[in-house]
Write a protein that holds these residues in place. Structure first.
Motif, PDB file in Angstrom:
ATOM      1  N   THR A  60       0.890  -1.100  -0.011  1.00 13.63           N
ATOM      2  CA  THR A  60       0.032   0.029  -0.055  1.00 13.63           C
ATOM      3  C   THR A  60       1.063   1.282  -0.039  1.00 13.63           C
ATOM      4  O   THR A  60       2.049   1.180   0.524  1.00 13.63           O
ATOM      5  CB  THR A  60      -1.020   0.116   1.251  1.00 13.63           C
ATOM      6  OG1 THR A  60      -0.146  -0.152   2.418  1.00 13.63           O
ATOM      7  CG2 THR A  60      -1.949  -0.977   1.352  1.00 13.63           C
ATOM      8  N   GLU A  63       1.203   7.292   3.499  1.00 11.82           N
ATOM      9  CA  GLU A  63       0.721   8.554   3.351  1.00 11.82           C
ATOM     10  C   GLU A  63       1.322   9.410   4.591  1.00 11.82           C
ATOM     11  O   GLU A  63       1.321   9.081   5.595  1.00 11.82           O
ATOM     12  CB  GLU A  63      -0.880   8.389   3.774  1.00 11.82           C
ATOM     13  CG  GLU A  63      -1.396   9.720   3.869  1.00 11.82           C
ATOM     14  CD  GLU A  63      -2.894   9.933   4.385  1.00 11.82           C
ATOM     15  OE1 GLU A  63      -3.544  10.820   4.249  1.00 11.82           O
ATOM     16  OE2 GLU A  63      -3.441   8.759   4.923  1.00 11.82           O
ATOM     17  N   HIS A  72      -1.636  13.226  -3.244  1.00 10.69           N
ATOM     18  CA  HIS A  72      -2.645  12.594  -3.632  1.00 10.69           C
ATOM     19  C   HIS A  72      -3.007  12.947  -5.041  1.00 10.69           C
ATOM     20  O   HIS A  72      -2.313  13.850  -5.733  1.00 10.69           O
ATOM     21  CB  HIS A  72      -4.022  12.966  -2.881  1.00 10.69           C
ATOM     22  CG  HIS A  72      -4.330  14.495  -2.914  1.00 10.69           C
ATOM     23  ND1 HIS A  72      -3.849  15.081  -2.024  1.00 10.69           N
ATOM     24  CD2 HIS A  72      -4.824  15.231  -3.856  1.00 10.69           C
ATOM     25  CE1 HIS A  72      -4.215  16.399  -2.012  1.00 10.69           C
ATOM     26  NE2 HIS A  72      -4.970  16.730  -3.156  1.00 10.69           N
ATOM     27  N   LYS A  95     -12.974   8.889   3.294  1.00 17.00           N
ATOM     28  CA  LYS A  95     -11.913   9.496   4.087  1.00 17.00           C
ATOM     29  C   LYS A  95     -12.352  10.696   4.946  1.00 17.00           C
ATOM     30  O   LYS A  95     -12.372  11.159   6.130  1.00 17.00           O
ATOM     31  CB  LYS A  95     -10.631   9.593   3.570  1.00 17.00           C
ATOM     32  CG  LYS A  95      -9.573  10.402   4.645  1.00 17.00           C
ATOM     33  CD  LYS A  95      -8.310  10.620   3.811  1.00 17.00           C
ATOM     34  CE  LYS A  95      -7.643  11.280   4.870  1.00 17.00           C
ATOM     35  NZ  LYS A  95      -6.048  11.649   4.223  1.00 17.00           N
ATOM     36  N   TYR A 107     -12.444  13.283  -0.228  1.00 13.35           N
ATOM     37  CA  TYR A 107     -11.308  12.406  -0.227  1.00 13.35           C
ATOM     38  C   TYR A 107     -11.459  10.931   0.119  1.00 13.35           C
ATOM     39  O   TYR A 107     -12.113  10.610   1.142  1.00 13.35           O
ATOM     40  CB  TYR A 107     -10.317  12.899   0.998  1.00 13.35           C
ATOM     41  CG  TYR A 107     -10.004  14.181   0.673  1.00 13.35           C
ATOM     42  CD1 TYR A 107      -8.781  14.674   0.171  1.00 13.35           C
ATOM     43  CD2 TYR A 107     -10.665  15.181   1.335  1.00 13.35           C
ATOM     44  CE1 TYR A 107      -8.173  15.847  -0.274  1.00 13.35           C
ATOM     45  CE2 TYR A 107     -10.320  16.776   0.987  1.00 13.35           C
ATOM     46  CZ  TYR A 107      -9.078  16.937   0.043  1.00 13.35           C
ATOM     47  OH  TYR A 107      -8.744  18.058   0.196  1.00 13.35           O
ATOM     48  N   TYR A 109      -9.455   6.436  -0.683  1.00 14.25           N
ATOM     49  CA  TYR A 109      -8.360   5.908  -1.020  1.00 14.25           C
ATOM     50  C   TYR A 109      -8.808   4.795  -2.439  1.00 14.25           C
ATOM     51  O   TYR A 109      -9.782   4.113  -2.020  1.00 14.25           O
ATOM     52  CB  TYR A 109      -7.907   4.941   0.035  1.00 14.25           C
ATOM     53  CG  TYR A 109      -7.231   5.847   1.303  1.00 14.25           C
ATOM     54  CD1 TYR A 109      -6.127   6.789   1.106  1.00 14.25           C
ATOM     55  CD2 TYR A 109      -7.863   6.010   2.119  1.00 14.25           C
ATOM     56  CE1 TYR A 109      -5.459   7.237   1.912  1.00 14.25           C
ATOM     57  CE2 TYR A 109      -7.526   6.856   3.390  1.00 14.25           C
ATOM     58  CZ  TYR A 109      -6.349   7.531   3.221  1.00 14.25           C
ATOM     59  OH  TYR A 109      -5.680   8.452   4.195  1.00 14.25           O
ATOM     60  N   GLY A 113      -4.420   2.285  -1.509  1.00  8.25           N
ATOM     61  CA  GLY A 113      -4.036   3.251  -0.337  1.00  8.25           C
ATOM     62  C   GLY A 113      -3.609   4.454  -1.106  1.00  8.25           C
ATOM     63  O   GLY A 113      -3.159   5.395  -0.418  1.00  8.25           O
ATOM     64  N   GLU A 115      -4.424   8.118  -2.078  1.00  7.87           N
ATOM     65  CA  GLU A 115      -5.316   8.950  -1.780  1.00  7.87           C
ATOM     66  C   GLU A 115      -5.868   9.761  -3.072  1.00  7.87           C
ATOM     67  O   GLU A 115      -4.989  10.281  -3.981  1.00  7.87           O
ATOM     68  CB  GLU A 115      -4.849  10.293  -0.724  1.00  7.87           C
ATOM     69  CG  GLU A 115      -5.985  11.083  -0.161  1.00  7.87           C
ATOM     70  CD  GLU A 115      -5.654  12.029   0.620  1.00  7.87           C
ATOM     71  OE1 GLU A 115      -5.951  11.999   1.882  1.00  7.87           O
ATOM     72  OE2 GLU A 115      -4.904  13.004   0.380  1.00  7.87           O
TER      73      GLU A 115
END
Length: 121
Positions: A60, A63, A72, A95, A107, A109, A113, A115
């Motif tokens: 993943t 972040e 992102h 998110k 937002y 993912y 993972g 963003e």
């Protein structure tokens, strides 16, 4: 000048292709193998696309906004509420949402993972 494409490394090119096409629409512009022999695909339209390269070692994306690096991908949308509904139907957990000038933002993912931000101006 404009951004023509973003290249992201993903765990599974087929799964990511399905995810992004379901979310964004568009088409598979190209699929095959990259220079390292791993699966790859370009999805989008004639002007802008995502280039997906399959990782040698799946995992993943990290972040961490506190260090130098990629944070992102942001996409402008016409109807944020419609995309929120699409994401819920896809089983994607949102998110967060923010509403500040110059637009509303949402937002979430992707399957690896990474963003993603959707913004409606």
């Amino acid at each position: 000048m404009r951004i023509e494409h973003a290249n992201i490394t993903v765990s599974d090119v087929e799964a990511s292709t399905r995810f992004y096409l379901q979310l964004m629409g568009g088409q598979v512009r190209w699929e095959g193998r990259n220079g390292a022999g791993r699966r790859a695909a370009h999805i989008g339209d004639d002007r802008t696309y995502l280039s997906l390269f399959e990782a040698e070692n799946p995992g993943t994306a990290p972040e961490n906004y506190a260090v130098t690096g990629f944070n992102h991908l942001g996409f402008e949308v016409d109807d944020l509420d419609n995309y929120r509904q699409t994401l819920l139907e896809m089983g994607v957990q949102i998110k967060g949402e923010e509403d500040y000038d110059p637009g509303r933002r949402l937002y979430f993912y992707d399957p690896d993972g990474i963003e993603i931000e959707l913004v409606e101006y």
